[in-house]
Design an enzyme around this catalytic site. Structure first.
Site, PDB file in Angstrom:
ATOM      1  N   SER A 125     -19.590  -1.387 132.883  1.00  0.00           N
ATOM      2  CA  SER A 125     -19.745  -0.632 131.635  1.00  0.00           C
ATOM      3  C   SER A 125     -20.845   0.404 131.764  1.00  0.00           C
ATOM      4  O   SER A 125     -21.831   0.200 132.488  1.00  0.00           O
ATOM      5  CB  SER A 125     -20.090  -1.627 130.535  1.00  0.00           C
ATOM      6  OG  SER A 125     -20.571  -0.967 129.394  1.00  0.00           O
ATOM      7  N   TYR A 150     -25.244  -9.461 127.141  1.00  0.00           N
ATOM      8  CA  TYR A 150     -23.945  -8.901 127.552  1.00  0.00           C
ATOM      9  C   TYR A 150     -24.160  -7.803 128.598  1.00  0.00           C
ATOM     10  O   TYR A 150     -23.558  -7.824 129.677  1.00  0.00           O
ATOM     11  CB  TYR A 150     -23.172  -8.336 126.346  1.00  0.00           C
ATOM     12  CG  TYR A 150     -22.087  -7.374 126.764  1.00  0.00           C
ATOM     13  CD1 TYR A 150     -20.893  -7.835 127.301  1.00  0.00           C
ATOM     14  CD2 TYR A 150     -22.286  -5.989 126.684  1.00  0.00           C
ATOM     15  CE1 TYR A 150     -19.921  -6.945 127.734  1.00  0.00           C
ATOM     16  CE2 TYR A 150     -21.322  -5.098 127.116  1.00  0.00           C
ATOM     17  CZ  TYR A 150     -20.138  -5.576 127.644  1.00  0.00           C
ATOM     18  OH  TYR A 150     -19.196  -4.690 128.082  1.00  0.00           O
ATOM     19  N   LYS A 154     -23.242  -7.417 132.956  1.00  0.00           N
ATOM     20  CA  LYS A 154     -22.557  -6.354 133.699  1.00  0.00           C
ATOM     21  C   LYS A 154     -23.430  -5.901 134.881  1.00  0.00           C
ATOM     22  O   LYS A 154     -22.934  -5.696 135.991  1.00  0.00           O
ATOM     23  CB  LYS A 154     -22.232  -5.171 132.770  1.00  0.00           C
ATOM     24  CG  LYS A 154     -21.190  -5.513 131.720  1.00  0.00           C
ATOM     25  CD  LYS A 154     -19.855  -5.891 132.347  1.00  0.00           C
ATOM     26  CE  LYS A 154     -18.875  -6.527 131.406  1.00  0.00           C
ATOM     27  NZ  LYS A 154     -17.688  -7.103 132.036  1.00  0.00           N
ATOM     28  N   ARG A 232     -20.762   9.621 122.138  1.00  0.00           N
ATOM     29  CA  ARG A 232     -20.181   8.745 123.169  1.00  0.00           C
ATOM     30  C   ARG A 232     -19.013   9.463 123.833  1.00  0.00           C
ATOM     31  O   ARG A 232     -18.464  10.420 123.297  1.00  0.00           O
ATOM     32  CB  ARG A 232     -19.640   7.449 122.551  1.00  0.00           C
ATOM     33  CG  ARG A 232     -20.670   6.577 121.870  1.00  0.00           C
ATOM     34  CD  ARG A 232     -21.572   5.871 122.878  1.00  0.00           C
ATOM     35  NE  ARG A 232     -22.501   4.970 122.214  1.00  0.00           N
ATOM     36  CZ  ARG A 232     -23.665   5.355 121.690  1.00  0.00           C
ATOM     37  NH1 ARG A 232     -24.049   6.612 121.752  1.00  0.00           N
ATOM     38  NH2 ARG A 232     -24.450   4.471 121.116  1.00  0.00           N
ATOM     39  N   ASP A 299     -28.580   0.887 119.780  1.00  0.00           N
ATOM     40  CA  ASP A 299     -27.704   2.032 120.072  1.00  0.00           C
ATOM     41  C   ASP A 299     -28.474   3.135 120.793  1.00  0.00           C
ATOM     42  O   ASP A 299     -29.615   3.430 120.442  1.00  0.00           O
ATOM     43  CB  ASP A 299     -27.132   2.618 118.775  1.00  0.00           C
ATOM     44  CG  ASP A 299     -25.841   1.945 118.351  1.00  0.00           C
ATOM     45  OD1 ASP A 299     -25.279   1.183 119.159  1.00  0.00           O
ATOM     46  OD2 ASP A 299     -25.399   2.184 117.214  1.00  0.00           O
TER      47      ASP A 299
HETATM   48  N1  UFG Z   1     -20.604   3.117 114.960  1.00  0.00           N
HETATM   49  C1  UFG Z   1     -20.722   3.401 113.625  1.00  0.00           C
HETATM   50  N2  UFG Z   1     -20.156   2.539 112.724  1.00  0.00           N
HETATM   51  C2  UFG Z   1     -19.488   1.423 113.113  1.00  0.00           C
HETATM   52  C3  UFG Z   1     -19.360   1.139 114.494  1.00  0.00           C
HETATM   53  C4  UFG Z   1     -19.942   2.018 115.394  1.00  0.00           C
HETATM   54  O1  UFG Z   1     -21.330   4.405 113.231  1.00  0.00           O
HETATM   55  O2  UFG Z   1     -19.016   0.661 112.250  1.00  0.00           O
HETATM   56  C5  UFG Z   1     -21.191   4.050 115.932  1.00  0.00           C
HETATM   57  C6  UFG Z   1     -22.223   3.386 116.825  1.00  0.00           C
HETATM   58  O3  UFG Z   1     -23.487   3.401 116.192  1.00  0.00           O
HETATM   59  C7  UFG Z   1     -22.148   4.262 118.075  1.00  0.00           C
HETATM   60  C8  UFG Z   1     -20.682   4.716 118.114  1.00  0.00           C
HETATM   61  O4  UFG Z   1     -20.188   4.504 116.798  1.00  0.00           O
HETATM   62  O5  UFG Z   1     -22.950   5.379 117.909  1.00  0.00           O
HETATM   63  C9  UFG Z   1     -19.853   3.890 119.068  1.00  0.00           C
HETATM   64  O6  UFG Z   1     -20.066   2.531 118.788  1.00  0.00           O
HETATM   65  P1  UFG Z   1     -19.162   1.385 119.441  1.00  0.00           P
HETATM   66  O7  UFG Z   1     -19.669   0.084 118.907  1.00  0.00           O
HETATM   67  O8  UFG Z   1     -17.728   1.687 119.270  1.00  0.00           O
HETATM   68  O9  UFG Z   1     -19.475   1.536 120.978  1.00  0.00           O
HETATM   69  P2  UFG Z   1     -20.878   1.420 121.743  1.00  0.00           P
HETATM   70  O10 UFG Z   1     -21.107   2.755 122.377  1.00  0.00           O
HETATM   71  O11 UFG Z   1     -21.936   0.834 120.941  1.00  0.00           O
HETATM   72  O12 UFG Z   1     -20.435   0.336 122.797  1.00  0.00           O
HETATM   73  C10 UFG Z   1     -20.482   0.559 124.125  1.00  0.00           C
HETATM   74  C11 UFG Z   1     -19.452  -0.349 124.830  1.00  0.00           C
HETATM   75  C12 UFG Z   1     -19.918  -1.770 124.810  1.00  0.00           C
HETATM   76  C13 UFG Z   1     -21.345  -1.845 125.253  1.00  0.00           C
HETATM   77  C14 UFG Z   1     -22.223  -0.997 124.384  1.00  0.00           C
HETATM   78  C15 UFG Z   1     -23.667  -1.128 124.776  1.00  0.00           C
HETATM   79  O13 UFG Z   1     -18.188  -0.266 124.190  1.00  0.00           O
HETATM   80  O14 UFG Z   1     -19.106  -2.505 125.703  1.00  0.00           O
HETATM   81  O15 UFG Z   1     -21.784   0.340 124.525  1.00  0.00           O
HETATM   82  O16 UFG Z   1     -24.479  -0.195 124.177  1.00  0.00           O
HETATM   83  F1  UFG Z   1     -21.814  -3.089 125.204  1.00  0.00           F
END
Ligand code: UFG
Length: 342
Positions: A125, A150, A154, A232, A299
């Protein structure tokens, strides 16, 4: 060629199984069904007109893993998805994550070492980079201290494989560092099935749009990004699935430069949360109910891939746009609700 897919009924695993079957690989899936359902097999069969072999197996059961390999000596490659993936849950219950993600990897590697030759693809990841100092992120960016158990699994998982590869040249392995996988197969017959309240953005968006959730919370609009929301690299799961097939061919055809390689798998483009919301609205014609709330702990501000290594060395490139990925996620969401109601 017979390929073992662990966790093959999960979100990414099931899409990879479809790609493998479509490329005429023989596929054997093992899954303990802890975060998937047996119905996924039916979705795969409808899409491909054939089913993979399936065995319910819990990789934490070392003896059962050993017994499985005794019965399946003819496996040419393993794609290892079986793992837990909820960041928050891993903070609450770290040992569950070390058992599910690390013990299982060790047992698998112990069995692979008994084979004269073995090929392994490991699900890693972009989380290993944390907040990278330079964007886009190349594979040589430093691995940052993990924010969660988690994330640590990885990092440690990659280290374990690297250590084994240093002494065991009969093992060839590729770690694919996924950015943010979203979307589903265009049929809408398989997709992401979050248990309970979704933690990830896109399932939360589709569940809000369909009326299962009242409102999307956007976590923070004060990041130093184009519109203040976090950025992202969202990659269509079918592009990701294709990356596994390309990586597998690299292993099987001995194209590796060293016996353990790492590739970023993303699109190379960063999108902010608000851009995702707007693209979803454009794709569906719906208006999404959302509000801005505080940042979420852990985040990062921005993460998107430099995909040059995957493009130039592995010969893989993403094809789908963010809008196409969101359209497929929406189709899957609508089908999932229709299936529930029928
Ligand atoms: N977000 C929101 N509202 C939500 C959910 C997410 O605003 O209800 C935002 C998050 O703050 C982030 C973006 O959308 O800025 C993406 O969030 P996700 O949860 O979809 O994905 P992440 O980038 O947090 O997750 C990724 C990988 C995970 C890993 C994680 C670690 O998908 O496997 O990064 O930081 F663990």
């Amino acid at each position: 060629m017979k390929i073992l897919v662990t966790g093959g009924l999960g979100f990414i695993g099931s899409h990879v199984v479809v790609e493998l079957l479509n490329k005429s690989y023989d596929v054997i899936v093992v899954d303990n069904l802890s975060n998937s359902t047996i119905d996924v097999l039916e979705g795969i069969r409808t899409i491909c007109n054939k089913k993979p072999e399936f065995e319910k197996l819990d990789l934490r059961d070392k003896l059962a893993v050993s017994d499985f390999f005794v019965r399946n000596q003819d496996i040419n490659g393993v794609i290892h998805f079986a793992a837990s993936k909820a960041v928050g849950e891993s903070v609450e219950n770290p040992l569950l994550y070390y058992e599910n993600n690390i013990n299982t990897l060790v047992y698998l590697l112990q069995e692979l070492q008994k084979l004269p030759k073995s090929n392994l693809i490991f699900s890693s990841s972009c989380t290993v980079y944390g907040q990278a100092d330079v964007l886009p992120i190349t594979e040589s960016a430093p691995v940052k201290p993990a924010e969660s158990p988690y994330g640590n699994t990885k990092q440690v998982g990659e280290e374990i494989i690297a250590d084994v590869c240093k002494v065991d040249y009969s093992l060839n392995a590729i770690a694919l560092r996924y950015f943010n996988p979203i979307g589903s197969h265009h049929s809408g017959l398989i997709g992401e099935l979050p248990l309970g309240t979704p933690q990830n953005l896109v399932p939360y968006i589709t569940q809000t749009a369909i009326g299962q959730r009242e409102q999307l919370s956007i976590f923070g609009d004060d990041y130093p990004t184009i519109d203040g929301t976090a950025v992202r690299d969202y990659i269509h799961v079918m592009d990701l699935a294709n990356a596994h097939v390309v990586a597998l061919e690299r292993l099987i055809k001995h194209k590796m430069v060293v016996n353990f390689e790492t590739f970023n798998i993303g699109t190379g483009t960063g999108s902010s949360v608000l851009e995702v919301v707007k693209t979803f609205e454009k794709a569906t014609g719906l208006e999404l109910n959302y509000k801005i709330v505080q940042r979420r702990d852990g985040d990062v501000t921005a993460a998107y891939a430099d995909t040059s290594r995957a493009n130039n060395i592995m010969g893989w490139k993403s094809k789908f746009t963010l809008q196409e990925a969101l359209e497929s996620a929406w189709k899957w969401q609508q089908n999932a609700i229709a299936a529930k109601e029928s």
